[in-house]
Design an enzyme around this catalytic site. Structure first.
Site, PDB file in Angstrom:
ATOM      1  N   HIS A  66     -82.162  66.768 -39.753  1.00 33.22           N
ATOM      2  CA  HIS A  66     -83.151  65.965 -39.036  1.00 33.22           C
ATOM      3  C   HIS A  66     -82.541  65.368 -37.778  1.00 33.22           C
ATOM      4  O   HIS A  66     -81.340  65.466 -37.541  1.00 33.22           O
ATOM      5  CB  HIS A  66     -83.699  64.848 -39.927  1.00 33.22           C
ATOM      6  CG  HIS A  66     -84.734  65.317 -40.895  1.00 33.22           C
ATOM      7  ND1 HIS A  66     -84.413  65.840 -42.130  1.00 33.22           N
ATOM      8  CD2 HIS A  66     -86.092  65.358 -40.811  1.00 33.22           C
ATOM      9  CE1 HIS A  66     -85.528  66.171 -42.767  1.00 33.22           C
ATOM     10  NE2 HIS A  66     -86.558  65.896 -41.986  1.00 33.22           N
ATOM     11  N   LYS A  81     -83.401  59.425 -37.636  1.00 35.63           N
ATOM     12  CA  LYS A  81     -83.904  59.308 -39.003  1.00 35.63           C
ATOM     13  C   LYS A  81     -82.975  58.415 -39.814  1.00 35.63           C
ATOM     14  O   LYS A  81     -81.773  58.663 -39.906  1.00 35.63           O
ATOM     15  CB  LYS A  81     -84.039  60.687 -39.663  1.00 35.63           C
ATOM     16  CG  LYS A  81     -84.677  60.612 -41.058  1.00 35.63           C
ATOM     17  CD  LYS A  81     -85.074  61.982 -41.576  1.00 35.63           C
ATOM     18  CE  LYS A  81     -85.679  61.894 -42.969  1.00 35.63           C
ATOM     19  NZ  LYS A  81     -86.920  61.093 -42.998  1.00 35.63           N
TER      20      LYS A  81
END
Length: 234
Positions: free
Chosen positions: A131, A135
């Site tokens: 990600h 995040k």
């Protein structure tokens, strides 16, 4: 459909854009330090905030009698409390680690593959997720859902983050610049490997799925999942 956006970051803004394109209206939007519009006018709330704010936002919607769709991850230790509040308030609630239609089809494929491969003990399974750098939680909620689907059909006892243990399913979490979300399931044996991959190209898939869930939930009562939304039955 009149929508309240609880959380107005990148996801909230993408949901707003797609909702307006579909002919819906956004009557309320809020961040951690500001709000705009009239919350009570909403027919449904879509919640993409932070793990710290999620329970407060979901509670606010349920107590107001507004169906709520939550896509925030990292707060699920409080999920039983939200279920109880939903039941006590005769409310409507969907939460999911990922609202993308493609990801939810991927979840179903993952469980079927895990069941199919389970008898063949020479295959060791692992999960990798990648990600963007912003995040906050790791592993991703999507990776945890994938792991739970595998563990239903595995001798492994639990999952571990970035650690290889004989009786645990390893999840590797990576954070890289401008990655929308990639999840890879790998089955490795001494003679071959099998892998399944889902790669998100934009946030629009998550936003579109959240709007679809809100459309589904609007006139219903109870607690539902994306399997209900998509008609995925085991």
């Amino acid at each position: 459909m009149k929508i309240a956006l609880l959380g107005y970051g990148k996801m909230g803004k993408t949901i707003e854009k797609l909702a307006l394109e579909k002919g819906h209206s956004v009557v309320f939007k809020s961040t951690s330090n500001s709000s705009e519009g009239n919350f009570e006018d909403a027919e449904v709330a879509i919640e993409f905030s932070t793990p710290e704010a999620a329970v407060t936002n979901i509670s606010k919607a349920l107590k107001a009698g507004i169906p709520v769709v939550s896509g925030t991850t990292g707060w699920l230790e409080k999920y039983p409390e939200m279920v109880k509040l939903c039941e006590n308030s005769n409310g409507s609630f969907i939460t999911a680690s990922n609202f993308s239609v493609g990801v939810n089809l991927f979840f179903a494929i993952n469980e079927y593959a895990a069941k199919l491969i389970s008898p063949w003990k020479e295959y060791n399974v692992s999960v990798e997720e990648i990600h963007h750098l912003q995040k906050k939680d790791a592993p991703s909620g999507t990776a945890i859902t994938i792991a739970e689907g595998i563990l239903k059909h595995s001798d492994k006892k639990d999952w571990k983050l970035n650690t290889s243990e004989e009786n645990s399913l390893q999840i590797t979490a990576k954070r890289e610049e401008d990655v929308k979300g990639t999840h890879i399931i790998s089955y490795d044996s001494p003679i071959d490997s099998i892998s399944f991959k889902h790669e998100a190209h934009s946030r629009e898939g998550f936003a579109a799925g959240a709007i679809l869930a809100a459309e589904f939930l609007k006139d219903k009562k109870g607690i539902f999942t994306m399997k209900d939304v998509l008609g995925i039955y085991e």
